[in-house]
Design an enzyme around this catalytic site. Structure first.
Site, PDB file in Angstrom:
ATOM      1  CD  GLU A  43      -3.104  -1.042   2.119  1.00 39.26           C
ATOM      2  OE1 GLU A  43      -3.059  -0.162   2.996  1.00 39.26           O
ATOM      3  OE2 GLU A  43      -4.077  -1.801   1.982  1.00 39.26           O
TER       4      GLU A  43
ATOM      5  CD  GLU B 268      -4.052  -5.860   3.387  1.00 35.24           C
ATOM      6  OE1 GLU B 268      -4.851  -5.003   3.812  1.00 35.24           O
ATOM      7  OE2 GLU B 268      -2.826  -5.802   3.527  1.00 35.24           O
TER       8      GLU B 268
HETATM    9  C1  FCB Z   1      -4.923  -2.068   5.106  1.00 32.64           C
HETATM   10  C2  FCB Z   1      -3.611  -2.511   5.671  1.00 32.64           C
HETATM   11  C3  FCB Z   1      -3.722  -3.611   6.698  1.00 32.64           C
HETATM   12  C4  FCB Z   1      -4.947  -3.458   7.565  1.00 32.64           C
HETATM   13  C5  FCB Z   1      -6.174  -3.214   6.744  1.00 32.64           C
HETATM   14  C6  FCB Z   1      -7.468  -3.095   7.533  1.00 32.64           C
HETATM   15  O1  FCB Z   1      -4.832  -0.738   4.693  1.00 32.64           O
HETATM   16  O2  FCB Z   1      -2.760  -2.976   4.659  1.00 32.64           O
HETATM   17  O3  FCB Z   1      -2.528  -3.644   7.399  1.00 32.64           O
HETATM   18  O4  FCB Z   1      -4.735  -2.498   8.525  1.00 32.64           O
HETATM   19  O5  FCB Z   1      -6.016  -2.060   5.981  1.00 32.64           O
END
Ligand code: FCB
Length: 438
Positions: free
Chosen positions: A168, A352
């Site tokens: 990210e 994610e």
């Molecule tokens: C993302 C992050 C992860 C977690 C999620 C909810 O931005 O990569 O570490 O905190 O959000």
């Protein structure tokens, strides 16, 4: 239970869970050096309840049990991150052998259980010694990350199924240097412009370093947001377009086209490092896959009171998670299709996706969140987005950065007093879909 089945995704689709070192490991003894999240969290007001990561989920000691949970859930893969300050406590130079031994055990533990290791080099725990020299604002970060990447490549590269450089970059750069929400907590346009460029320049440098070590299957993990206008007024549509440039196109354009959005360069240009254009070939090094983290959309309106980027975000009308984020599966489908149509034909992984929910092991809302987002993945695949895998965030309730331990994203509940793990209904839903289906 999910209504969809594993076979809907085809035989080669990878299902996994994701975590990050600082959020779960604890284990800050054993030679691990300080990182920017240690001091950021100790600074009053930065993290809710003054929470910090010194123990977290004690994964440093409890990893065998956690890997058992991954195996028993039927998952194929575990996306974890290496802690830079555990491997190289000062950021550069001396290596901490206890750290190397720990990741050796962890990776071998995955392989013994038939779990594919997906490693991330950097998930936000920058060694403090490097922050002292400017961290992401200093162009030398590319060399520092490159040397760290070489070490990871040498020690673990042959056992990793896939490796990502940065998790990210928007958060590393903008959230942490412009919005001040994450470590190191700057609110400064020059700091942000430098970090926005250096994070991608360092990514490309790390790709070169990993390739030089013979490491295969390399990528980056981008968090994308569906940027939409709050109304159909032209000025709000323009605001959403700036939001999209800041959140999505800076990183997608940089990595896949070697170019940054013109409208941002107009504002950021004076604050950018000299001769940044020369780095764009490195920024856009060829990759083997791209990871996309997706949680929600952003709703924008024009805001004349804001300098530089005259935009602000408004609360949307959709059902929200415990983080206050709107639940918007359609956004995932549209982003996956957009990335594959406009930016790259590389394999895409949803690295994610998940939601914060109230505490407890009965989490039906999370079950339906996952189900709706998995359907979005299927819809995107039907439109020829080459999505090859999906990782739930997260295996465990954990340290949710500035939100501390209050926001629970796990499919497994963690009792922070006893460290007891209890699978939630969402874990059972994945298990029901994945079990015996490998
Ligand atoms: C993302 C992050 C992860 C977690 C999620 C909810 O931005 O990569 O570490 O905190 O959000």
């Amino acid at each position: 239970m999910f209504s969809i089945e594993r076979k809907d995704f085809g035989p080669d689709f990878t299902f996994g869970v994701a975590t990050a070192a600082y959020q779960i490991e604890g284990g800050q003894t054993d030679g691990r050096g300080p990182c920017i999240w240690d001091s950021f969290a100790k600074t009053p007001g930065n993290v809710i309840n003054a929470d910090e990561g010194s123990v977290a989920c004690d994964h440093y000691n409890r990893w065998p049990q956690d890997l058992d949970l991954i195996r028993d859930g039927g998952f194929d893969a575990y996306r974890f991150s290496f802690a830079w300050p555990r491997l190289i406590p000062g950021g550069t130079g001396a290596v901490n052998q206890a750290g190397v031994d720990y990741y050796d055990r962890l990776i071998d533990g995955m392989l013994e259980r038939g779990i594919k290791p997906y490693g991330t080099l950097y998930h936000w725990d920058l060694p403090s010694a490097l922050q002292d020299q400017g961290g992401w604002m200093n162009r030398d970060i590319a060399g520092w990350l490159g040397d760290y990447a070489s070490l990871v490549g040498k020690k673990f590269g042959d056992r990793l199924a896939a490796t990502a450089t940065i998790n990210e970059p928007w958060c590393v750069a903008f959230l942490s240097h412009f919005l001040g929400v994450h470590a190191p907590g700057y609110r400064d346009i020059r700091a942000a412009a430098r970090a926005m460029h250096h994070v991608l320049f360092a990514h490309g440098t790390a790709i070169d370093a990993l390739r030089a070590e013979g490491v295969k299957n390399l990528g980056i993990v981008l968090n994308l947001e569906k940027s939409e206008a709050a109304t159909d007024k032209p000025e709000d549509i323009a605001a959403a377009n700036i939001g999209d440039a800041l959140f999505n196109r800076w990183y997608l354009g940089g990595v896949f086209k070697g170019e940054y959005p013109e409208e941002l360069i107009k504002v950021l240009g004076p604050h950018m490092p000299d001769n940044w254009q020369r780095d764009m070939e490195t920024v856009s090094r060829p990759l083997d896959w791209v990871g996309i983290n997706y949680y929600t959309r952003g709703l924008y309106q024009h805001d004349a009171s804001v300098n530089g980027f005259p935009i602000s975000q408004v609360k949307g009308p959709l059902e929200k998670t415990e983080s206050g984020w709107e639940i918007y599966p359609k956004g995932l489908e549209e982003l996956l299709v957009r990335v594959s149509r406009e930016y790259t034909k590389l394999p895409i992984y949803v690295t994610e996706n998940g939601m914060a929910e109230v505490e407890g092991d009965n989490d039906p809302r999370r079950v339906s969140y996952y189900e709706e987002h998995l359907k979005a993945v299927l819809n995107a695949r039907a439109q020829e987005a080459d999505v090859r895998g999906y990782f739930a965030w997260s295996l465990l309730d954990n340290f949710e950065w500035a939100e501390g331990y209050a926001k629970r994203f796990g499919i497994v509940h963690v009792d922070y007093n006893t460290q007891e793990r209890t699978p939630k209904s969402s874990y059972r839903a994945f298990q029901g879909m994945l079990h015996n289906s490998k």
